[in-house]
Design an enzyme around this catalytic site. Structure first.
Site, PDB file in Angstrom:
ATOM      1  N   ASP A  67       5.205   3.322   6.583  1.00  0.00           N
ATOM      2  CA  ASP A  67       6.318   4.064   7.170  1.00  0.00           C
ATOM      3  C   ASP A  67       5.898   4.497   8.559  1.00  0.00           C
ATOM      4  O   ASP A  67       4.905   5.211   8.715  1.00  0.00           O
ATOM      5  CB  ASP A  67       6.678   5.289   6.324  1.00  0.00           C
ATOM      6  CG  ASP A  67       7.485   4.921   5.088  1.00  0.00           C
ATOM      7  OD1 ASP A  67       8.023   3.803   5.025  1.00  0.00           O
ATOM      8  OD2 ASP A  67       7.581   5.768   4.187  1.00  0.00           O
ATOM      9  N   HIS A  87      12.965   6.660  10.095  1.00  0.00           N
ATOM     10  CA  HIS A  87      11.663   6.009  10.190  1.00  0.00           C
ATOM     11  C   HIS A  87      11.870   4.514   9.959  1.00  0.00           C
ATOM     12  O   HIS A  87      12.938   4.079   9.544  1.00  0.00           O
ATOM     13  CB  HIS A  87      10.655   6.563   9.163  1.00  0.00           C
ATOM     14  CG  HIS A  87      10.949   6.218   7.749  1.00  0.00           C
ATOM     15  ND1 HIS A  87      11.929   6.846   7.002  1.00  0.00           N
ATOM     16  CD2 HIS A  87      10.407   5.279   6.929  1.00  0.00           C
ATOM     17  CE1 HIS A  87      11.953   6.335   5.786  1.00  0.00           C
ATOM     18  NE2 HIS A  87      11.049   5.373   5.709  1.00  0.00           N
ATOM     19  N   HIS A 128      10.511   1.526   7.648  1.00  0.00           N
ATOM     20  CA  HIS A 128       9.736   1.063   6.499  1.00  0.00           C
ATOM     21  C   HIS A 128       9.412  -0.393   6.796  1.00  0.00           C
ATOM     22  O   HIS A 128      10.313  -1.215   6.975  1.00  0.00           O
ATOM     23  CB  HIS A 128      10.573   1.197   5.225  1.00  0.00           C
ATOM     24  CG  HIS A 128       9.940   0.596   4.017  1.00  0.00           C
ATOM     25  ND1 HIS A 128       9.236   1.334   3.102  1.00  0.00           N
ATOM     26  CD2 HIS A 128       9.915  -0.692   3.570  1.00  0.00           C
ATOM     27  CE1 HIS A 128       8.796   0.535   2.133  1.00  0.00           C
ATOM     28  NE2 HIS A 128       9.209  -0.706   2.401  1.00  0.00           N
TER      29      HIS A 128
END
Length: 171
Positions: free
Chosen positions: A57, A136, A138
């Site tokens: 992440d 974020h 991934h």
């Protein structure tokens, strides 16, 4: 006796061929780069309870909408929106020889299925789609469908913890 000698000779030739002919080398992985613009620093977190475990992440302050770049050349084979579950909006790139990368929780796309992408091509934008709790990226590297520990410029990412990553190669 002739039959036994011929059989032993055949076995000997086969054994010698097995020993002398090297196995074909495994297909080399692409040289993956950090999936962000040059000279940007991102915090990458890995943890044992992540799904899949080897995913990273990536975060940085005010990253909502920041461009996400292809980490290696390949062909985009998935551009999908799973709604409010799982990856949400995500892109998958096929790099050949069984290697793929996943870019998930995007806010939007900048590519389409079948597109050929090179290093640094913007494929989407950081977001919080799917099963995300905040903006974020991934990111996953996979080989033959299984998640593998990510490498950037040939170096293994930190497992398990948090590390800063800056893209400086190919800038």
């Amino acid at each position: 006796m002739r039959f036994r000698v011929a059989t032993l000779g055949t076995v000997g030739v086969m054994l010698a061929a097995t020993v002398l002919v090297p196995a074909s080398p495994a297909a080399a992985a692409p040289t993956f780069r950090v999936p962000f613009p040059c000279n940007q620093t991102w915090s990458g977190q890995t943890r044992t309870n992540h799904s899949p475990q080897y995913a990273i992440d990536f975060n940085r302050a005010n990253d909502q909408g920041d461009p996400v770049k292809a980490s290696a050349p390949g062909t985009v084979d998935v551009v999908a929106n799973l709604g409010d579950t799982s990856y949400g909006r995500y892109v998958r790139i096929n790099h050949g020889n069984g290697y793929t990368t996943y870019y998930a929780h995007l806010s939007g796309f900048n590519t389409s299925v079948g597109a050929s992408v090179g290093y640094g091509k913007t494929i989407g934008y950081v977001g919080t789609s799917g099963g995300s709790t905040g903006p974020h990226l991934h990111y996953e590297q996979r080989h033959n469908g299984s998640a593998v520990k990510a490498r950037f410029n040939g170096n293994l990412a930190l497992y398990f913890g948090t590390k800063n990553y800056t893209r400086t190669v190919g800038c």
